[in-house]
Design an enzyme around this catalytic site. Sequence first.
Site, PDB file in Angstrom:
ATOM      1  CG  ASP A 132      -3.452  -2.482   4.358  1.00 49.05           C
ATOM      2  OD1 ASP A 132      -2.426  -1.841   4.916  1.00 49.05           O
ATOM      3  OD2 ASP A 132      -4.436  -2.449   4.265  1.00 49.05           O
ATOM      4  CB  ILE A 160      -1.240  -0.240   9.806  1.00 51.19           C
ATOM      5  CG1 ILE A 160       0.073  -0.098  10.249  1.00 51.19           C
ATOM      6  CG2 ILE A 160      -2.527  -0.199  10.928  1.00 51.19           C
ATOM      7  CD1 ILE A 160       0.422   0.783  11.120  1.00 51.19           C
ATOM      8  CG  ASP A 161      -7.246  -3.412   6.742  1.00 51.86           C
ATOM      9  OD1 ASP A 161      -7.517  -2.438   6.015  1.00 51.86           O
ATOM     10  OD2 ASP A 161      -8.052  -4.173   6.801  1.00 51.86           O
ATOM     11  CG  ASP A 203      -8.269  -2.473   1.722  1.00 52.68           C
ATOM     12  OD1 ASP A 203      -7.409  -1.869   2.471  1.00 52.68           O
ATOM     13  OD2 ASP A 203      -8.804  -1.707   0.854  1.00 52.68           O
ATOM     14  CD  GLU A 209      -2.829   1.487   2.107  1.00 52.63           C
ATOM     15  OE1 GLU A 209      -2.951   0.600   3.401  1.00 52.63           O
ATOM     16  OE2 GLU A 209      -3.626   2.248   2.118  1.00 52.63           O
ATOM     17  CB  THR A 241      -4.285   3.857   9.087  1.00 54.22           C
ATOM     18  OG1 THR A 241      -3.214   2.912   8.276  1.00 54.22           O
ATOM     19  CG2 THR A 241      -3.427   4.877   9.487  1.00 54.22           C
TER      20      THR A 241
HETATM   21  C1  IPD Z   1      -9.155   0.726   5.029  1.00 57.06           C
HETATM   22  C2  IPD Z   1      -9.999  -0.198   6.140  1.00 57.06           C
HETATM   23  C3  IPD Z   1     -11.207   0.162   6.278  1.00 57.06           C
HETATM   24  C4  IPD Z   1     -11.875   0.182   4.994  1.00 57.06           C
HETATM   25  C5  IPD Z   1     -11.252   0.926   3.822  1.00 57.06           C
HETATM   26  C6  IPD Z   1      -9.788   0.520   3.685  1.00 57.06           C
HETATM   27  P1  IPD Z   1      -6.748   1.389   5.645  1.00 57.06           P
HETATM   28  O1  IPD Z   1      -7.811   0.363   5.168  1.00 57.06           O
HETATM   29  O2  IPD Z   1      -9.715  -1.634   5.839  1.00 57.06           O
HETATM   30  O3  IPD Z   1     -12.259  -0.635   6.985  1.00 57.06           O
HETATM   31  O4  IPD Z   1     -13.343   0.511   5.111  1.00 57.06           O
HETATM   32  O5  IPD Z   1     -11.999   0.495   2.453  1.00 57.06           O
HETATM   33  O6  IPD Z   1      -9.276   1.422   2.825  1.00 57.06           O
HETATM   34  O7  IPD Z   1      -6.478   2.622   4.634  1.00 57.06           O
HETATM   35  O8  IPD Z   1      -6.677   1.450   6.964  1.00 57.06           O
HETATM   36  O9  IPD Z   1      -5.307   0.623   5.417  1.00 57.06           O
HETATM   37 CA    CA Z   2      -6.353  -1.098   4.352  1.00 54.38          CA
HETATM   38 CA    CA Z   3      -3.206   0.539   5.432  1.00 58.57          CA
END
Ligand code: IPD
Ligand code: CA
Ligand code: CA
Length: 267
Positions: free
Chosen positions: A86, A88-89, A214, A68, A91
């Site tokens: 990813d 940190i999913d 994700d 990412e 963030t």
């Molecule tokens: C997000 C998270 C969130 C989802 C978004 C993602 P990030 O990832 O997974 O739950 O609703 O579509 O982009 O930006 O925290 O890595």
């Molecule tokens: Ca994510």
């Molecule tokens: Ca992320």
Amino acid sequence: MLTSARDVAIKAAEKAARLIRYHAGDIDEDGIERKGVNDLVTEVDTAAQKAVLQVIQQAFPEHAILAEEGVDDVDPTVPGYRWIIDPIDGTTNFTRGCPPYAVSIALQKDGVSVVGVVLEVTADDLFTAVKGAGAYQNGRPIHVTNNGVLENSLLATGFPYTVFDYLEVYTEVLQRFLTESRGLRRHGAASVDLVRVANGTFDGFYETGLSPWDVAAGSLIVEEAGGAVTDFHGKPNAVFGGQMIASNGRVHEEMLAHVQPLKDIRR
Ligand code: IPD
Ligand code: CA
Ligand code: CA
């Protein structure tokens, strides 16, 4: 090769998680950058990604990477191995110390996910799958629910937070699920929503505006736990499509029918 790739992914996720934990609760507004509206990145995302890449590239220097925070070194149509990461999913959750957030790592071969690892950092919950070999939570096999009725289903979703052009149609779909299921949860980390479909916490999940990092790992874990994963048209291989329904399989058709107003929205 795939089990050793899974073990490398676990090692990489654990290394990143140690770093993420060390910095948890330590993020102030000055340490947050914006890639877009409400699309946040911190130094910890970048450092965690570096930690993951170090481990993976040491073990598999010849593999391509899609990560990412700015690494995309291959044309998706070129065959071969590619890691999708990813660091940190979730963030936004991480910046507020609000669980869940996770490290998500997948390996694809010729565009098909073959290894998936999601490590939910706050609970230290490790979810893994190798294609054809089942799904596991902390080493124990996991399975989707056996519930066949949407009315009895607990569902997860993600709300739009950066593109607000389709709120009306989103709300219409939301209303359908709110009235025709047992409830809807929004936890802020798509990879965690997916593994919670895999372990039977949720019967289904849907969202649009998703990126491959994700969902690449979590969707394989759902499939290996006996579930179904498609886009809003019912097509499999939805990792790059921006939209996803993941379910126990038995409520998939009902979910698919409800998301039809969103079927052409992928952002
Ligand atoms: C997000 C998270 C969130 C989802 C978004 C993602 P990030 O990832 O997974 O739950 O609703 O579509 O982009 O930006 O925290 O890595
Ligand atoms: Ca994510
Ligand atoms: Ca992320």
